[in-house]
Design an enzyme around this catalytic site. Structure first.
Site, mmCIF file in Angstrom:
data_model
loop_
_atom_site.group_PDB
_atom_site.id
_atom_site.type_symbol
_atom_site.label_atom_id
_atom_site.label_comp_id
_atom_site.label_asym_id
_atom_site.label_seq_id
_atom_site.Cartn_x
_atom_site.Cartn_y
_atom_site.Cartn_z
ATOM 1 N N HIS A 1 -6.561 -10.038 2.286
ATOM 2 C CA HIS A 1 -6.160 -8.944 1.388
ATOM 3 C C HIS A 1 -5.029 -9.464 0.518
ATOM 4 C CE1 HIS A 1 -3.361 -8.671 4.691
ATOM 5 N NE2 HIS A 1 -2.672 -7.701 4.135
ATOM 6 N N ASP B 1 2.584 -11.249 1.663
ATOM 7 C CA ASP B 1 2.824 -12.228 2.739
ATOM 8 C C ASP B 1 1.588 -13.090 3.023
ATOM 9 O OD1 ASP B 1 2.008 -9.597 3.742
ATOM 10 O OD2 ASP B 1 2.167 -10.407 5.764
ATOM 11 N N HIS C 1 -1.788 -8.324 0.112
ATOM 12 C CA HIS C 1 -0.367 -8.160 0.442
ATOM 13 C C HIS C 1 0.317 -9.515 0.247
ATOM 14 C CE1 HIS C 1 -0.273 -4.293 3.114
ATOM 15 N NE2 HIS C 1 0.238 -4.063 1.913
HETATM 16 ZN ZN LIG Z 1 -1.073 -6.541 5.034
HETATM 17 ZN ZN LIG Z 2 0.474 -9.185 6.562
#
Ligand SMILES: [Zn+2]
Ligand SMILES: [Zn+2]
Length: 287
Positions: A63, A67, A65
Site C-alpha cells: 500500500h 513507511d 503509506h
Molecule cells: Zn499502513
Molecule cells: Zn506500515
C-alpha cells in the site's frame, strides 16, 4: 539451495529507530529476486546481504503509506547510480501507484538528467514502470507466481497482502492489515506466514489518542487467531508496532497464551529458507 529464501530487510513501523528499519521484505525464488515494499533503509539492507539494486526483478507495494515507500527514491536512484542498472523496474501496487511513480520521476528529473549527461548512466535504467493491480495473479515468471489479495487496512485504504509460490512451496506476506478473513483464505497451506502486529495495552479504548493508529492493525490475540486458522509451518512477526511501552516480551507472552504452534519475532536481516524439509531460520551474522 532453498526453494524459496525470504529475508526481512526492515521489520519496523514509521518510528525512525535503528533496530528496526522500514517495512521491506526480499523474496528469492529460482531466478527471481522480488522486493515487497521499500521502507526506510532498504537499499542499505540489500547491500548488507550483497543483493544490488540491478538484481531486483520487480517491486511490489502492499500500500502507499509512507513507511512502505520512503526508501523507494533512494533504492531507485542511488541503486541506479551505484549498480548501473540498465533496464526499467516494474513497480506493482494498489490504485495510486501510477500517479506516485509519475510524480517521483518528475520530482527527481534534475538528478536523472544530470546522471545521464554527467555520470553517463543509462537512462533506461532510471525508469520506473507502474502497474496498478487487482486481487489475483499479478506476476508469473520463471515458475514463480505472485498472487495479490485484499487485506483490511482500516479505514478502507487500498492494501494488498501477497502470496508467492515456487517449486511446490509458498510464503505469504500480510502487508498492513487488521484481522483479515481474506488473508486466512489466501494463506491456506503456506509454509511461512509473515504477519504484522500491534502490541498495545488491553485497556486501550476508543477515547485514546493512539486508538486510530491501533485500529489500522492486528492485535496480538488476533494474530494468534490467524496463525491458528492458517497453521503455517512457521509464523513470523514483522512490522511490529509497540504502544505505551509494550515490547517483544509482551508479544511473545501473549502470542504463546493463544497459539501453541511455531512462531518467531522477526528481526532485521533475519532470513528463512523454505524447502521440502520445512522452514529454517537464520539470524543476521555479519561476515
Ligand atoms: Zn499502513
Ligand atoms: Zn506500515
Amino acid at each position: 539451495m532453498p526453494v524459496i529464501k525470504v529475508t526481512l530487510l526492515g521489520t519496523g513501523t514509521p518510528q525512525p529507530i535503528m533496530e528496526r528499519f522500514g517495512a521491506s521484505i526480499l523474496v528469492q525464488a529460482g531466478n527471481e529476486v522480488l522486493l515487497f515494499d521499500a521502507g526506510r533503509g532498504c537499499l542499505q539492507r540489500l547491500l548488507q546481504i550483497n543483493v544490488p539494486y540491478d538484481k531486483i526483478n520487480a517491486l511490489f507495494l502492499t500500500h502507499l503509506h509512507s513507511d512502505h515507500i520512503v526508501g523507494l527514491p533512494d533504492l531507485w536512484l542511488t541503486g541506479w547510480l551505484i549498480s548501473r542498472r540498465e533496464i526499467p523496474l516494474n513497480v506493482f501496487g494498489p490504485v495510486g501507484t501510477d500517479d506516485m511513480i509519475k510524480h517521483l520521476q518528475k520530482a527527481f528529473a534534475f538528478d536523472i538528467n544530470i546522471r545521464v549527461e554527467d555520470d553517463k548512466r543509462v537512462r533506461e535504467g532510471s525508469k520506473l514502470l507502474g502497474k496498478e493491480i487487482q486481487q489475483g495473479i499479478v506476476y508469473e515468471k520463471n515458475g514463480v507466481k505472485v498472487i495479490a489479495f485484499k487485506v483490511d487496512h482500516h479505514p478502507d485504504i487500498p492494501a494488498f497482502g501477497y502470496r508467492i509460490e515456487y517449486g511446490g512451496h509458498s510464503v505469504v506476506l500480510s502487508g498492513d492489515t487488521r484481522y483479515s478473513e481474506n488473508l486466512i483464505r489466501f494463506a491456506q497451506g503456506t509454509d511461512l506466514l509473515v504477519h504484522e502486529v500491534m502490541v498495545a495495552p488491553d485497556t486501550l479504548n476508543k477515547s485514546d489518542p493512539k486508538y486510530p493508529q491501533f485500529a489500522h492493525h492486528t492485535t496480538v490475540e488476533e494474530a494468534a487467531k490467524v496463525f491458528n486458522e492458517v497453521k503455517p509451518k512457521l509464523a513470523a512477526y514483522s512490522h511490529i508496532g509497540k504502544l505505551y511501552g509494550r515490547n517483544e516480551q509482551d508479544l511473545l507472552k501473549r502470542t504463546k497464551a493463544n497459539y501453541s504452534g511455531p512462531f518467531i519475532i522477526g528481526e532485521d536481516l533475519m532470513s528463512f529458507s523454505i524447502d521440502d524439509t520445512g522452514v529454517s531460520v537464520s539470524a543476521w551474522q555479519k561476515k
